[in-house]
Design a protein around this motif. Sequence first.
Motif, PDB file in Angstrom:
ATOM      1  N   ASP A   1       0.905  -1.191  -0.001  1.00 13.73           N
ATOM      2  CA  ASP A   1      -0.035  -0.027  -0.160  1.00 13.73           C
ATOM      3  C   ASP A   1       0.672   1.363  -0.064  1.00 13.73           C
ATOM      4  O   ASP A   1       2.110   1.210  -0.084  1.00 13.73           O
ATOM      5  CB  ASP A   1      -0.978  -0.068   1.351  1.00 13.73           C
ATOM      6  CG  ASP A   1      -0.379  -0.403   2.287  1.00 13.73           C
ATOM      7  OD1 ASP A   1       0.887   0.534   2.836  1.00 13.73           O
ATOM      8  OD2 ASP A   1      -0.707  -1.271   3.388  1.00 13.73           O
ATOM      9  N   ARG A   2       0.155   2.334   0.059  1.00 16.56           N
ATOM     10  CA  ARG A   2       0.952   3.588  -0.398  1.00 16.56           C
ATOM     11  C   ARG A   2       1.645   3.928   1.324  1.00 16.56           C
ATOM     12  O   ARG A   2       2.929   4.594   1.040  1.00 16.56           O
ATOM     13  CB  ARG A   2       0.087   4.812  -0.556  1.00 16.56           C
ATOM     14  CG  ARG A   2      -0.397   4.476  -1.945  1.00 16.56           C
ATOM     15  CD  ARG A   2      -1.493   5.628  -2.341  1.00 16.56           C
ATOM     16  NE  ARG A   2      -1.897   5.522  -3.525  1.00 16.56           N
ATOM     17  CZ  ARG A   2      -1.232   5.837  -4.991  1.00 16.56           C
ATOM     18  NH1 ARG A   2      -0.080   6.454  -4.872  1.00 16.56           N
ATOM     19  NH2 ARG A   2      -1.953   5.715  -6.104  1.00 16.56           N
ATOM     20  N   GLU A   3       1.251   3.703   2.219  1.00 17.62           N
ATOM     21  CA  GLU A   3       1.899   3.886   3.455  1.00 17.62           C
ATOM     22  C   GLU A   3       3.206   3.057   3.763  1.00 17.62           C
ATOM     23  O   GLU A   3       4.284   3.624   3.770  1.00 17.62           O
ATOM     24  CB  GLU A   3       0.941   3.608   4.786  1.00 17.62           C
ATOM     25  CG  GLU A   3       1.526   3.916   6.113  1.00 17.62           C
ATOM     26  CD  GLU A   3       0.849   3.525   7.117  1.00 17.62           C
ATOM     27  OE1 GLU A   3       1.140   3.513   8.307  1.00 17.62           O
ATOM     28  OE2 GLU A   3      -0.456   3.383   6.996  1.00 17.62           O
ATOM     29  N   ALA A   4       3.027   1.899   3.200  1.00 17.95           N
ATOM     30  CA  ALA A   4       4.278   1.085   3.061  1.00 17.95           C
ATOM     31  C   ALA A   4       5.334   1.395   2.116  1.00 17.95           C
ATOM     32  O   ALA A   4       6.433   1.277   2.215  1.00 17.95           O
ATOM     33  CB  ALA A   4       3.917  -0.457   2.762  1.00 17.95           C
ATOM     34  N   SER A   5       4.597   1.933   0.973  1.00 18.96           N
ATOM     35  CA  SER A   5       5.618   2.569  -0.179  1.00 18.96           C
ATOM     36  C   SER A   5       6.327   3.774   0.641  1.00 18.96           C
ATOM     37  O   SER A   5       7.669   3.859   0.290  1.00 18.96           O
ATOM     38  CB  SER A   5       4.818   2.796  -1.329  1.00 18.96           C
ATOM     39  OG  SER A   5       4.188   2.000  -2.020  1.00 18.96           O
ATOM     40  N   LEU A   6       5.916   4.613   1.406  1.00 12.59           N
ATOM     41  CA  LEU A   6       6.631   5.631   2.025  1.00 12.59           C
ATOM     42  C   LEU A   6       7.775   5.157   2.941  1.00 12.59           C
ATOM     43  O   LEU A   6       8.663   5.655   2.944  1.00 12.59           O
ATOM     44  CB  LEU A   6       5.571   6.546   2.659  1.00 12.59           C
ATOM     45  CG  LEU A   6       4.555   7.318   1.951  1.00 12.59           C
ATOM     46  CD1 LEU A   6       3.660   8.003   2.737  1.00 12.59           C
ATOM     47  CD2 LEU A   6       5.407   8.441   0.994  1.00 12.59           C
ATOM     48  N   ARG A   7       7.313   4.049   3.560  1.00 13.52           N
ATOM     49  CA  ARG A   7       8.362   3.676   4.594  1.00 13.52           C
ATOM     50  C   ARG A   7       9.595   3.067   3.711  1.00 13.52           C
ATOM     51  O   ARG A   7      10.583   3.194   4.207  1.00 13.52           O
ATOM     52  CB  ARG A   7       7.583   2.572   5.542  1.00 13.52           C
ATOM     53  CG  ARG A   7       6.800   3.190   6.245  1.00 13.52           C
ATOM     54  CD  ARG A   7       6.401   1.947   7.571  1.00 13.52           C
ATOM     55  NE  ARG A   7       5.798   0.908   7.051  1.00 13.52           N
ATOM     56  CZ  ARG A   7       4.369   0.688   7.008  1.00 13.52           C
ATOM     57  NH1 ARG A   7       3.614   1.680   7.406  1.00 13.52           N
ATOM     58  NH2 ARG A   7       4.061  -0.504   6.475  1.00 13.52           N
TER      59      ARG A   7
END
Length: 336
Positions: free
Chosen positions: A61-67
């Motif tokens: 997901d996008r949150e994991a992508s940011l991390r």
Amino acid sequence: MTQAPTPTADTVRRLVRTLLEDTPATGTGTAAGLDVRPVAEDGGHRTWWVGARHVLHLAPDREASLRRRRELRLRDIVRPHLPVAVPVSVAHGDWAPGLTYTLDTRIPGGTAAEHKVSALGEDDLAGLLAGLRQVPARQAGALGVPRTPPRSLEALRRMAVHAAERLGAADEFDPARTAQLTPPAAAQLAAQPGTAVLVHHRLGGDHLVIGADGRVRGVLDWTGAVVGDAAEDIAGLARAVGSPAAVRAATLAGYGARPCLRGLWLARCDTVIHLADRVDGRSDAPLPALRTELRHAWEAILLERVTEFREDDRDDKDDDDTENGENGENGENGEE
């Protein structure tokens, strides 16, 4: 939010073929005939072995992508400070719209469950903890690494007492053992102001790469890193390699009695709570792994006899010093 596609072996092969097509060898054949397989058979297939030399991470997901994007920059910052390897990315980008991938070199070795840490391995862990203290907190914060407050050990103690009673009823644990941590002791072991450092925050057995000789070869998965309580990493090591080894490593890294004992009891309370949640059906974590972590965390150490601390004990400098990267003093503060 758009549902992320489920990765398959064909998805992975198509992606890495474009990344490794010019690579002469990957350990098991050419890029066109790669051996790819998920690291975890029971998960969402977000991490894949690619041949013998690479590992592919697919953000779900996008949150994991940011991390993951933040992790790439953070690894470059921490690498010069550590005596153990940190994964190197050979390629990164998007594997689906807005979803990041990173293709990393694989660090040879096994997990803490496969190899026992040797005395030299404890030195490696000490170097890891000491190195994290040397990373300027302000620099990590500039990357977006979050600053988290320390947990209340007293609140955790109360939760662990109730969890231990449930485990006692299931014949999994002697609830009387939690009485070793009294409310006054929990208060004494509160985190001290001005001691925040860069914390890996996921130093579990699966994230430590250990060689057959017991040396620590590397540390994986920096996506959960925070600026916060160093005792959390000591607790992670206690669960992964046992309390005696964790405390010895932390002491060698310059930490005094207070953070060592705080880390010990964070680990002990956590393992009791996590196992109780599993026994009660509120978690699907593997029972053998939870029982091993509990056994490791509850191994006895001589330092447990230390129960008195001076009011002015400190194990690190003020926040200003920490943010300026001047947080590597010795471990005399906080020791009796």
